[in-house]
Design an enzyme around this catalytic site. Structure first.
Site, PDB file in Angstrom:
ATOM      1  NE  ARG A 166      -4.633  -6.476  -6.663  1.00 57.63           N
ATOM      2  CZ  ARG A 166      -4.250  -5.342  -6.094  1.00 57.63           C
ATOM      3  NH1 ARG A 166      -4.313  -5.184  -4.788  1.00 57.63           N
ATOM      4  NH2 ARG A 166      -3.796  -4.337  -6.823  1.00 57.63           N
ATOM      5  CG  HIS A 196      -8.416  -4.137  -3.641  1.00 53.16           C
ATOM      6  ND1 HIS A 196      -8.030  -5.155  -2.804  1.00 53.16           N
ATOM      7  CD2 HIS A 196      -9.545  -3.609  -3.105  1.00 53.16           C
ATOM      8  CE1 HIS A 196      -8.883  -5.232  -1.783  1.00 53.16           C
ATOM      9  NE2 HIS A 196      -9.807  -4.309  -1.950  1.00 53.16           N
ATOM     10  CE1 TYR A 235      -1.684  -1.060  -6.095  1.00 56.34           C
ATOM     11  CE2 TYR A 235      -3.396   0.607  -6.429  1.00 56.34           C
ATOM     12  CZ  TYR A 235      -3.017  -0.722  -6.314  1.00 56.34           C
ATOM     13  OH  TYR A 235      -3.959  -1.713  -6.430  1.00 56.34           O
TER      14      TYR A 235
HETATM   15  C1  LIG Z   1     -11.581  -4.062   8.968  1.00 56.20           C
HETATM   16  C2  LIG Z   1     -11.452  -3.537   7.575  1.00 56.20           C
HETATM   17  N1  LIG Z   1     -10.584  -2.532   7.334  1.00 56.20           N
HETATM   18  C3  LIG Z   1     -10.442  -2.039   6.075  1.00 56.20           C
HETATM   19  C4  LIG Z   1     -11.187  -2.563   5.053  1.00 56.20           C
HETATM   20  C5  LIG Z   1     -10.999  -2.035   3.624  1.00 56.20           C
HETATM   21  N2  LIG Z   1     -10.266  -3.039   2.869  1.00 56.20           N
HETATM   22  C6  LIG Z   1     -10.888  -3.912   2.067  1.00 56.20           C
HETATM   23  S1  LIG Z   1      -9.845  -4.978   1.354  1.00 56.20           S
HETATM   24  C7  LIG Z   1      -8.510  -4.275   2.089  1.00 56.20           C
HETATM   25  C8  LIG Z   1      -7.116  -4.806   1.837  1.00 56.20           C
HETATM   26  C9  LIG Z   1      -6.940  -6.220   2.269  1.00 56.20           C
HETATM   27  O1  LIG Z   1      -5.725  -6.711   1.766  1.00 56.20           O
HETATM   28  P1  LIG Z   1      -5.300  -8.212   1.938  1.00 56.20           P
HETATM   29  O2  LIG Z   1      -5.639  -8.690   3.304  1.00 56.20           O
HETATM   30  O3  LIG Z   1      -3.893  -8.327   1.521  1.00 56.20           O
HETATM   31  O4  LIG Z   1      -6.261  -9.007   0.934  1.00 56.20           O
HETATM   32  P2  LIG Z   1      -6.359  -8.886  -0.645  1.00 56.20           P
HETATM   33  O5  LIG Z   1      -7.395  -7.830  -0.929  1.00 56.20           O
HETATM   34  O6  LIG Z   1      -5.025  -8.530  -1.169  1.00 56.20           O
HETATM   35  O7  LIG Z   1      -6.844 -10.206  -1.136  1.00 56.20           O
HETATM   36  C10 LIG Z   1      -8.890  -3.207   2.885  1.00 56.20           C
HETATM   37  C11 LIG Z   1      -7.972  -2.368   3.656  1.00 56.20           C
HETATM   38  C12 LIG Z   1     -12.108  -3.585   5.346  1.00 56.20           C
HETATM   39  N3  LIG Z   1     -12.878  -4.147   4.420  1.00 56.20           N
HETATM   40  N4  LIG Z   1     -12.205  -4.077   6.613  1.00 56.20           N
END
Ligand SMILES: Cc1ncc(C[n+]2csc(CCOP(=O)(O)OP(=O)(O)O)c2C)c(N)n1
Ligand SMILES: [Mg+2]
Length: 365
Positions: A256, A260, A269
């Site tokens: 990425r 985010h 970070y």
């Molecule tokens: C069940 C849940 N827990 C926490 C969140 C908050 N949250 C949104 S995106 C994210 C990180 C997800 O990371 P990843 O699966 O690696 O996907 P990326 O964003 O890197 O594409 C979090 C913790 C959420 N949306 N849903």
């Protein structure tokens, strides 16, 4: 314990040279110059969609946006492996998948502008709206795939999720059900190294793809910045699903490159040195180098691709700005497919509340 995952599949090196890998190259032997150029064009347009939407957010026109910068090859390569009747479940970052599937770019922005409760009608493109609840789409996809399997439909269902999502219970349940019930689903993990500010090593001390063995499903790691390699491995997994071979797991190793979301500041970070390493592996630069090496890149082609990207960006911007705000009542319209007395009651109550507010304002003025 040592993992049993082979080296990630790669067909094109960062300098654009092909890798001698006959097994996977055979899966993309039909990819002719026109298709190579189309893959490049889709990646460039996807990046432009992302840049334009990010700019709209910075200008206050979108509430938030989740950039895909750096993940173009993982998304474009995988979606090019699918047939129109294969079904796609995604998270919130798969704008390139949506674009290649035929979702109008302006429509993609509506949810992020806060003027639509989801976005498009999934049945028109066989792709669901973005799932914000991390990992939830794994279960939706497995259920859908199982239903398709029971009905005898020869389709693959593909679910996109991130490295962080693999820590969610929903994903573990989906993987378990999928193997136990031979659901024809492709678990496509974009390991972009980060789950917001959590590095992938905190999600899994072993390669993520190695976990699939515990569920009894074949898995492959692929260079997610190599669009041809991603196309090859996804074709293989989708074919397995369509042929009744059950679920597969693909881990696309990518990065990425941006934040985010537009609300995030990754400099808090992660180091600039890390980002520099991945900049050298930029998926679009790699494809351009391949095209140049093979005599398929010239000024006319470059200009055509840039013009297409500009047109799509202009459409996105105009469409996003024109999107009408929904009325407050629409909140109640999509809770159930049919009328429901409780919803009707709540709608009436909310209308009365809004009327009272308006009456109050009129009394004051
Ligand atoms: C069940 C849940 N827990 C926490 C969140 C908050 N949250 C949104 S995106 C994210 C990180 C997800 O990371 P990843 O699966 O690696 O996907 P990326 O964003 O890197 O594409 C979090 C913790 C959420 N949306 N849903
Ligand atoms: Mg991630």
């Amino acid at each position: 314990m040592a993992d049993k995952i082979a080296l990630p599949v790669q067909l094109v090196q960062p300098d654009g040279r092909r890798v001698h890998r006959p097994d996977y190259a055979a899966l993309v032997s039909d990819v002719d110059p026109a298709r190579l150029r189309a893959l490049y064009e889709d990646m460039v347009v996807a990046r432009r969609i992302d840049t334009e939407a990010t700019a709209l957010q910075r200008q206050g026109q979108l509430g938030i946006w989740a950039p895909l910068l750096g993940q173009e090859a993982a998304q474009v390569g995988s979606v090019h492996a699918l047939n129109p009747d294969d079904y796609i479940f995604t998270s919130y970052r798969e704008h390139a998948v949506a674009y290649c599937r035929g979702v109008e770019p302006a429509v993609m922005t509506r949810m992020w502008r806060g003027c639509a409760f989801s976005g498009w009608d999934p049945s028109t493109v066989n792709m669901t709206n973005p799932a914000i609840v991390v990992g939830s789409q794994g279960l939706h996809a497995t259920g859908y795939a199982l239903g398709a399997h029971l009905e005898g439909a020869e389709i693959a269902t593909v679910v996109y999720f991130g490295d962080g999502a693999t820590s969610q219970g929903d994903l573990a349940e989906a993987l378990g059900f999928a193997t136990s019930l031979t659901a024809p689903v492709v678990f496509f993990c974009q390991n972009n190294q980060w789950a917001i500010s959590e590095p992938v090593r905190l999600q899994s001390p072993t390669p993520i793809a190695a976990r699939a063995a515990g569920y009894g499903m074949p898995a492959v790691q692929v260079d997610g910045n190599d669009v041809l390699a991603v196309l090859a491995v996804t074709r293989e997994a989708a074919r397995r699903a369509r042929d009744g071979g059950g679920p597969s797991f693909v881990e696309a190793i990518t990065y990425r490159m941006g934040p985010h979301t537009t609300s995030d500041d990754p400099t808090r970070y992660r180091t600039a040195a890390e980002s520099e390493v991945w900049r050298a592996r930029d998926p679009i630069d790699r494809m351009r180098r391949l095209l140049e090496r093979e005599g398929l890149f010239d000024d006319a082609f470059d200009a055509r691709v840039q013009a297409r990207a500009d047109d799509v960006a202009a459409e996105l911007r105009a469409g996003a700005l024109e999107a009408p705000d929904p009325g407050p009542d629409e909140l109640f319209d999509h809770v159930y497919a049919t009328d429901h007395p409780l919803i009707d009651e709540e709608r009436a109550e909310y209308r009365a509340y809004l009327d009272a507010l308006t009456a109050g304002e009129e009394a004051v003025s």
